[in-house]
Design a protein around this motif. Structure first.
Motif, short mmCIF file in Angstrom:
data_model
loop_
_atom_site.label_atom_id
_atom_site.label_comp_id
_atom_site.label_asym_id
_atom_site.label_seq_id
_atom_site.Cartn_x
_atom_site.Cartn_y
_atom_site.Cartn_z
N LEU A 188 0.82 -1.21 0.00
CA LEU A 188 0.00 0.00 0.00
C LEU A 188 0.86 1.26 0.00
O LEU A 188 0.66 2.16 -0.83
CB LEU A 188 -0.92 0.00 1.23
CG LEU A 188 -1.75 1.27 1.43
CD1 LEU A 188 -2.85 1.36 0.38
CD2 LEU A 188 -2.33 1.32 2.84
N ILE A 189 1.80 1.34 0.92
CA ILE A 189 2.58 2.56 1.07
C ILE A 189 3.58 2.75 -0.06
O ILE A 189 3.82 3.88 -0.50
CB ILE A 189 3.31 2.57 2.43
CG1 ILE A 189 2.31 2.52 3.59
CG2 ILE A 189 4.20 3.80 2.56
CD1 ILE A 189 1.34 3.69 3.64
N CYS A 190 4.14 1.68 -0.54
CA CYS A 190 5.25 1.79 -1.50
C CYS A 190 4.84 1.71 -2.97
O CYS A 190 5.56 2.19 -3.84
CB CYS A 190 6.29 0.71 -1.22
SG CYS A 190 7.05 0.83 0.41
N ASP A 191 3.68 1.09 -3.26
CA ASP A 191 3.33 0.80 -4.64
C ASP A 191 2.00 1.42 -5.09
O ASP A 191 1.46 1.02 -6.13
CB ASP A 191 3.27 -0.72 -4.86
CG ASP A 191 4.58 -1.40 -4.58
OD1 ASP A 191 5.64 -0.76 -4.77
OD2 ASP A 191 4.57 -2.57 -4.14
N SER A 192 1.47 2.35 -4.34
CA SER A 192 0.19 2.98 -4.70
C SER A 192 0.41 4.20 -5.58
O SER A 192 1.54 4.69 -5.72
CB SER A 192 -0.57 3.39 -3.43
OG SER A 192 -0.96 2.25 -2.69
N ASP A 193 -0.67 4.71 -6.14
CA ASP A 193 -0.58 5.93 -6.94
C ASP A 193 -0.08 7.11 -6.12
O ASP A 193 0.53 8.03 -6.67
CB ASP A 193 -1.96 6.28 -7.53
CG ASP A 193 -2.40 5.31 -8.62
OD1 ASP A 193 -1.53 4.57 -9.14
OD2 ASP A 193 -3.60 5.29 -8.93
N PHE A 194 -0.32 7.09 -4.81
CA PHE A 194 0.10 8.21 -3.96
C PHE A 194 1.56 8.10 -3.52
O PHE A 194 2.10 9.03 -2.92
CB PHE A 194 -0.81 8.34 -2.73
CG PHE A 194 -0.81 7.13 -1.81
CD1 PHE A 194 0.28 6.84 -1.00
CD2 PHE A 194 -1.92 6.32 -1.72
CE1 PHE A 194 0.29 5.75 -0.14
CE2 PHE A 194 -1.95 5.23 -0.86
CZ PHE A 194 -0.83 4.95 -0.06
N SER A 195 2.20 6.97 -3.80
CA SER A 195 3.56 6.74 -3.31
C SER A 195 4.57 7.62 -4.06
O SER A 195 4.65 7.58 -5.28
CB SER A 195 3.94 5.27 -3.48
OG SER A 195 2.99 4.41 -2.89
N VAL A 196 5.33 8.39 -3.31
CA VAL A 196 6.38 9.23 -3.88
C VAL A 196 7.71 8.56 -3.58
O VAL A 196 8.11 8.43 -2.41
CB VAL A 196 6.35 10.66 -3.28
CG1 VAL A 196 7.47 11.51 -3.90
CG2 VAL A 196 4.99 11.30 -3.50
N ASN A 197 8.38 8.13 -4.62
CA ASN A 197 9.67 7.46 -4.46
C ASN A 197 10.80 8.39 -4.91
O ASN A 197 10.65 9.59 -4.92
CB ASN A 197 9.65 6.14 -5.22
CG ASN A 197 8.74 5.11 -4.55
OD1 ASN A 197 9.08 4.55 -3.52
ND2 ASN A 197 7.58 4.86 -5.15
#
Length: 228
Positions: A188-197
């Protein structure tokens, strides 16, 4: 307690702790993960500015340290989690409305008093920029700060404008869903549309652009990537 056993997460409220404490304890180590609640947003508290925030963060960490009779060498790191609250948007994106509380949308902020939000944003944005430059607290403990935009409810529950009752229920539901599903939480945290990497700096540059600080984004993936 053995030396360098504590990773201290600083969060704004009890629901933030409810959402994160159990699952992070599974991902990292429940003996290492500890939480300190600031009971509100220290970046926008009255009288705060960029010259005072490092000391303020130090006070928060020291409060935890003294409560549990620790020293700086007991800390592995301090991880600070904050809401962006639309702090970096232009004033033109703040509008007045007949609202009981400030409302956050991807297009901007609606409030009963534009001047108050404009002043808060100016203060908060400068304070947060300074926080991003802090690398150590208590002189030697590594420090980093991560955002949930426009707030944690927005990222975790896809609703930036929840009532207190809704926040409480959603936090409990989130804990029920992910406390024993660390892999699901990481996805959820790493691979969602909202995740900023990307890099830490890149993620902070990104959130300061346009309306990004009111849209649904989080750079917490950058921290968690070490545990995947």
């Amino acid at each position: 307690m053995a030396k360098k056993k504590v990773i201290l997460f600083i969060v704004e409220g009890i629901n933030d702790k409810t959402c994160l404490e159990s699952v992070l304890g599974k991902i990292i180590d429940s003996n290492e993960v500890k939480f300190q609640i600031t009971d509100g947003d220290i970046t926008s508290k009255y009288g705060m500015d960029e010259s005072k925030i490092k000391n303020e963060v130090g006070v928060v960490v020291k409060t935890f340290k003294d409560k549990y009779h620790l020293s700086a060498e007991h800390f592995m790191e301090v991880v600070h989690i904050i809401d962006t609250d639309g702090a970096f948007i232009d004033d033109s994106m703040i509008s007045v409305g007949d609202v009981d509380k400030t409302m956050y949308y991807d297009t901007g902020i609606v409030t009963s008093c534009i001047d108050n939000i404009s002043s808060r944003n100016k203060q908060k944005s400068e304070v947060v920029k300074r926080m991003v430059s802090i690398t150590k607290v208590l002189k030697s403990v590594p420090y980093s700060v991560y955002y949930f935009s426009s707030n944690m409810d927005h990222v975790l529950h896809n609703d930036a404008n929840m009532s207190k009752e809704e926040k409480d229920d959603a936090a409990d539901d989130f804990d029920d869903k992910y406390a024993d599903d660390p892999e699901g939480f990481l996805t959820l945290i790493c691979d969602s549309d909202f995740s900023v990497n990307g890099t830490y700096k890149e993620s902070w540059d990104f959130i300061q652009i346009g309306n990004n600080s009111v849209c649904r984004h989080s750079n917490f993936a950058i921290y968690l990537s070490a545990y995947r």
